[in-house]
Design an enzyme around this catalytic site. Structure first.
Site, PDB file in Angstrom:
ATOM      1  N   ASP A   1       9.811  -6.925  -3.830  1.00 42.10           N
ATOM      2  CA  ASP A   1       8.506  -7.498  -2.785  1.00 42.10           C
ATOM      3  C   ASP A   1       8.737  -9.183  -2.919  1.00 42.10           C
ATOM      4  O   ASP A   1       8.667  -9.749  -4.410  1.00 42.10           O
ATOM      5  CB  ASP A   1       7.458  -6.686  -2.752  1.00 42.10           C
TER       6      ASP A   1
ATOM      7  N   THR B   1       1.869  -9.505   1.500  1.00 38.84           N
ATOM      8  CA  THR B   1       0.972  -9.450   1.721  1.00 38.84           C
ATOM      9  C   THR B   1       1.038  -8.577   0.480  1.00 38.84           C
ATOM     10  O   THR B   1      -0.862  -7.347   0.339  1.00 38.84           O
ATOM     11  CB  THR B   1       0.513  -8.236   3.294  1.00 38.84           C
TER      12      THR B   1
ATOM     13  N   PHE C   1       0.725  -1.205   0.181  1.00 42.30           N
ATOM     14  CA  PHE C   1       0.206  -0.080   0.172  1.00 42.30           C
ATOM     15  C   PHE C   1       0.123   1.406   0.092  1.00 42.30           C
ATOM     16  O   PHE C   1       0.945   2.245  -0.863  1.00 42.30           O
ATOM     17  CB  PHE C   1      -1.191  -0.241   1.306  1.00 42.30           C
TER      18      PHE C   1
ATOM     19  N   VAL D   1      13.302  -9.944   0.973  1.00 41.39           N
ATOM     20  CA  VAL D   1      14.290  -9.326   1.672  1.00 41.39           C
ATOM     21  C   VAL D   1      14.973 -10.125   2.664  1.00 41.39           C
ATOM     22  O   VAL D   1      16.227  -9.507   2.578  1.00 41.39           O
ATOM     23  CB  VAL D   1      14.212  -8.132   1.308  1.00 41.39           C
TER      24      VAL D   1
ATOM     25  N   GLN E   1      27.452   2.391  15.712  1.00 35.35           N
ATOM     26  CA  GLN E   1      29.003   1.505  15.582  1.00 35.35           C
ATOM     27  C   GLN E   1      29.517   2.301  14.126  1.00 35.35           C
ATOM     28  O   GLN E   1      30.925   2.075  14.007  1.00 35.35           O
ATOM     29  CB  GLN E   1      28.639   0.080  15.427  1.00 35.35           C
TER      30      GLN E   1
ATOM     31  N   THR F   1      -2.637   5.380   8.335  1.00 34.33           N
ATOM     32  CA  THR F   1      -1.960   5.562   7.589  1.00 34.33           C
ATOM     33  C   THR F   1      -3.951   5.080   6.296  1.00 34.33           C
ATOM     34  O   THR F   1      -4.066   3.517   6.448  1.00 34.33           O
ATOM     35  CB  THR F   1      -1.088   5.520   6.736  1.00 34.33           C
TER      36      THR F   1
ATOM     37  N   LYS G   1       8.938  -4.662  15.719  1.00 35.43           N
ATOM     38  CA  LYS G   1       9.695  -3.445  14.399  1.00 35.43           C
ATOM     39  C   LYS G   1      10.530  -2.941  15.922  1.00 35.43           C
ATOM     40  O   LYS G   1      11.610  -2.267  15.692  1.00 35.43           O
ATOM     41  CB  LYS G   1       7.842  -2.841  14.354  1.00 35.43           C
TER      42      LYS G   1
ATOM     43  N   TYR H   1       4.800  -8.357  15.637  1.00 38.58           N
ATOM     44  CA  TYR H   1       4.515  -7.007  14.718  1.00 38.58           C
ATOM     45  C   TYR H   1       5.832  -6.001  16.165  1.00 38.58           C
ATOM     46  O   TYR H   1       6.780  -5.574  15.473  1.00 38.58           O
ATOM     47  CB  TYR H   1       3.624  -6.761  14.238  1.00 38.58           C
TER      48      TYR H   1
END
Ligand code: NAD
Length: 316
Positions: free
Chosen positions: A31, A35, A11, A57, A160, A173, A147, A143
């Site tokens: 990607d 989702t 999104f 990723v 570092q 959002t 995060k 989640y």
């Protein structure tokens, strides 16, 4: 510039890719569609400055990006509750990989964190100094806690290796390209209202939320990435306009000219009571503030949803 957007078929990522292309950048979007959707990038998939790589990723890949927006992560409760381990891995291992890439390329780096790191906040509204109130073993922890770990990794790479990093904590959002039934409040309510189906509220409707239209959010991401004095900083991006969940439901019913009734169901586990961003820091350092009013944003979103749902709807 050569810019990598992870989660670019999601999104927010797809709205960001479009904005970057409009500004003349060369974009690599990575990607794995866990989702996200090809539909979100269809409009510019053949653009000469756009490249798409279907890839996870958390696994290695090469890129000579000078700027990295690391957005990849399931973001809706439906997404992360269905993929809890993948969510933990993309925010930990995936973030580590992207930071290593930033280190190798000497690239600017931004991670999209979340207001969820504040958990069920005991301080209101939430400023960047607040440490949060998170349940580390609940179903949402995959989640929230990953995060939080992602943020920690980012700050360690800053301390570092002096990598040019920033953290953006995104609050709720909404807008075009969000998945129709991704389980979050606005997409759910709009989809249900357009179909004249009952609108489901979890709890009694008195929980509060503040929402930001996606073009405003993308503007905030751009400013956080490219403005001076942002290295090593954390920014809340969200709205300070707070409404109850019931008020959002009523407004969406009105804007959709819907005959939906409102159904109240049991609250979800660890669902926060109140959520409102303190965005003073973003205003002061980035000169950022919300431009799109809630009613305008909702009208544009409803229009997009009604096209997607493929059913006629009159916007009042
Ligand atoms: P989204 O689910 O629409 O987009 C996330 C994208 O990441 C998807 O396209 C998904 O396929 C991709 N992805 C996930 N794991 C991946 C992996 N291992 N490898 C490659 N791609 C992967 O969600 P969104 O709403 O666009 O959220 C984008 C970012 O913003 C996320 O990091 C999310 O945590 C953050 N955020 C969003 C909101 C919001 O209200 N939308 C709020 C707070 C934070």
């Amino acid at each position: 510039m050569k810019i990598l957007v992870t989660g670019g078929a999601g999104f927010i990522g797809s709205n960001l890719c479009e904005r970057l292309l409009d500004e003349g950048h060369t974009v690599l979007c990575v990607d794995n569609f866990i989702t996200g959707s090809i539909d979100n990038i269809q409009a510019f998939i053949d653009h000469p400055r756009f490249t798409f790589l279907q890839h996870d990723v958390t696994q290695p890949f090469e890129s000579d990006a000078e700027v990295i927006f690391h957005l990849a992560s399931p973001a809706s409760p439906v997404g992360y509750l269905e993929h809890p381990i993948e969510t933990i891995l993309v925010n930990s291992v995936g973030t580590h990989r992207m930071l290593e890439l930033a280190r190798k390329n000497n690239a600017r780096f931004l991670i999209s964190s979340t207001s969820e790191i504040y958990g069920d906040p005991l301080v209101h509204p939430q400023s960047e100094e607040y440490w949060g109130n998170v349940n580390s073993i609940g179903p949402r922890a995959c989640y929230d806690e990953s995060k939080r770990l992602g943020e920690t990794l980012v700050m360690e790479y800053y301390r570092q290796y002096q990598i040019n990093v920033r953290i953006v904590r995104i609050f709720n959002t909404y807008g075009p390209n969000s998945a129709l039934e991704d389980g979050r409040m606005i997409p759910n309510f709009i989809t249900q209202a357009l179909k004249n189906e009952p609108i489901t509220i979890y709890g009694d409707g008195n929980k509060t939320r503040s929402i930001t239209y996606v073009s405003d959010l993308v503007e905030g991401l751009m400013r956080a990435m490219f403005s001076p004095n942002t290295t090593g900083e954390v920014f809340n991006l969200g709205s300070s306009e707070e409404h109850t969940v019931l008020e959002y439901a009523q407004m969406i019913i009105r804007l959709c000219n819907s005959s939906s009734e409102i159904l109240f169901e049991t609250s979800r586990v660890d669902d926060p009571e109140r959520r409102r961003a303190n965005t003073t820091k973003a205003q002061q350092i980035l000169g950022w503030e919300r431009k799109v009013s809630m009613e305008d944003g909702l009208r544009q979103t409803i229009e997009w949803f009604s096209k997607r749902i493929g059913q006629y709807s009159t916007i009042s």
